[in-house]
Write an enzyme that holds these catalytic residues in place. Sequence first.
Site, short mmCIF file in Angstrom:
data_model
loop_
_atom_site.label_atom_id
_atom_site.label_comp_id
_atom_site.label_asym_id
_atom_site.label_seq_id
_atom_site.Cartn_x
_atom_site.Cartn_y
_atom_site.Cartn_z
N HIS A 80 -40.27 17.31 26.76
CA HIS A 80 -38.94 16.84 27.21
C HIS A 80 -39.03 15.40 27.71
O HIS A 80 -38.18 14.57 27.40
CB HIS A 80 -38.44 17.69 28.39
CG HIS A 80 -38.12 19.11 28.08
ND1 HIS A 80 -38.64 20.17 28.80
CD2 HIS A 80 -37.30 19.67 27.15
CE1 HIS A 80 -38.16 21.29 28.33
NE2 HIS A 80 -37.35 21.03 27.32
N LYS B 189 -29.02 34.04 31.49
CA LYS B 189 -30.46 33.86 31.26
C LYS B 189 -31.14 33.67 32.62
O LYS B 189 -30.90 32.68 33.30
CB LYS B 189 -30.65 32.60 30.40
CG LYS B 189 -31.87 32.65 29.49
CD LYS B 189 -31.70 31.64 28.36
CE LYS B 189 -32.79 30.60 28.35
NZ LYS B 189 -32.57 29.56 27.34
N ARG C 210 -38.78 19.39 17.02
CA ARG C 210 -40.23 19.61 16.97
C ARG C 210 -40.71 19.89 15.56
O ARG C 210 -41.80 19.50 15.17
CB ARG C 210 -40.61 20.79 17.87
CG ARG C 210 -40.48 20.48 19.34
CD ARG C 210 -40.59 21.72 20.17
NE ARG C 210 -39.45 22.60 19.90
CZ ARG C 210 -39.10 23.64 20.63
NH1 ARG C 210 -39.82 23.95 21.69
NH2 ARG C 210 -38.06 24.36 20.33
N SER D 29 -40.84 25.34 26.88
CA SER D 29 -40.87 25.83 28.26
C SER D 29 -41.29 27.30 28.28
O SER D 29 -42.05 27.73 29.15
CB SER D 29 -39.50 25.70 28.91
OG SER D 29 -39.12 24.35 28.97
O1 PNS Z 1 -33.43 24.05 26.54
P1 PNS Z 1 -32.51 24.91 25.72
O2 PNS Z 1 -32.25 26.22 26.43
O3 PNS Z 1 -32.99 25.09 24.31
O4 PNS Z 1 -31.11 24.10 25.63
C1 PNS Z 1 -29.98 24.64 24.95
C2 PNS Z 1 -28.71 23.95 25.47
C3 PNS Z 1 -28.60 24.15 26.97
C4 PNS Z 1 -28.76 22.46 25.17
C5 PNS Z 1 -27.48 24.57 24.74
O5 PNS Z 1 -27.52 25.97 24.88
C6 PNS Z 1 -26.16 24.06 25.31
O6 PNS Z 1 -25.74 22.98 24.95
N1 PNS Z 1 -25.54 24.86 26.19
C7 PNS Z 1 -24.32 24.49 26.90
C8 PNS Z 1 -23.15 25.36 26.48
C9 PNS Z 1 -22.56 24.83 25.18
O7 PNS Z 1 -22.06 23.73 25.10
N2 PNS Z 1 -22.63 25.69 24.13
C10 PNS Z 1 -22.17 25.35 22.80
C11 PNS Z 1 -23.26 24.63 22.02
S1 PNS Z 1 -22.67 24.20 20.42
#
Ligand code: PNS
Length: 169
Positions: A27, A51, A100, A137
């Site tokens: 990150h 979560k 990645r 993570s």
């Molecule tokens: O570190 P992660 O858990 O892979 O990150 C995923 C994250 C938090 C970037 C994604 O789930 C997100 O953007 N969540 C916020 C809610 C949202 O906007 N959902 C619609 C995504 S198209």
Amino acid sequence: MTGPESEGSVVRRAVCPGSFDPITNGHLDIISRASRLYDEVYVAVMINKSKKGLLEVDERLDLIRQVTAEYGNVRVEAFHGLLVDFCKQRDIPAIVKGLRAVSDFDYELQMAQMNIGLSGVETLFVPTNPTYSFLSSSLVKEVATWGGDVSHLVPPVVLEALNKRLRKD
Ligand code: PNS
């Protein structure tokens, strides 16, 4: 007013979103590269109530603030809601995400297409440093839970927080 806005130019802002439970060197690599490309970079810790995380959100924010302080143009905030709303409220036109491997691409493309369709916010993909192409993570937490060495995968303050948290349970 001082800075780029006072000179009539636009402040270029971007966001690096994620769960950051915990923030890893992967990150950090993406955030540091974004901080060289943009005037202001927001790190958004997106809260997902369904979560159960290992670290509390406040602890994640604190760790991210500590490890990004040296960049000087990074702001760290938590948000509960849609990422596009976070962007809209702060006038952020771009999301920066690390890729990645090809396996990341399908889901990341879906999210990028959803986000631009919802609000016009662009997503820019940055290829992860190959040193961290296997890093997540979840894997860090799993390895650390079983006593494996993750000291090369997270910053020292994060390692300390992780060990403290895992020893408590
Ligand atoms: O570190 P992660 O858990 O892979 O990150 C995923 C994250 C938090 C970037 C994604 O789930 C997100 O953007 N969540 C916020 C809610 C949202 O906007 N959902 C619609 C995504 S198209």
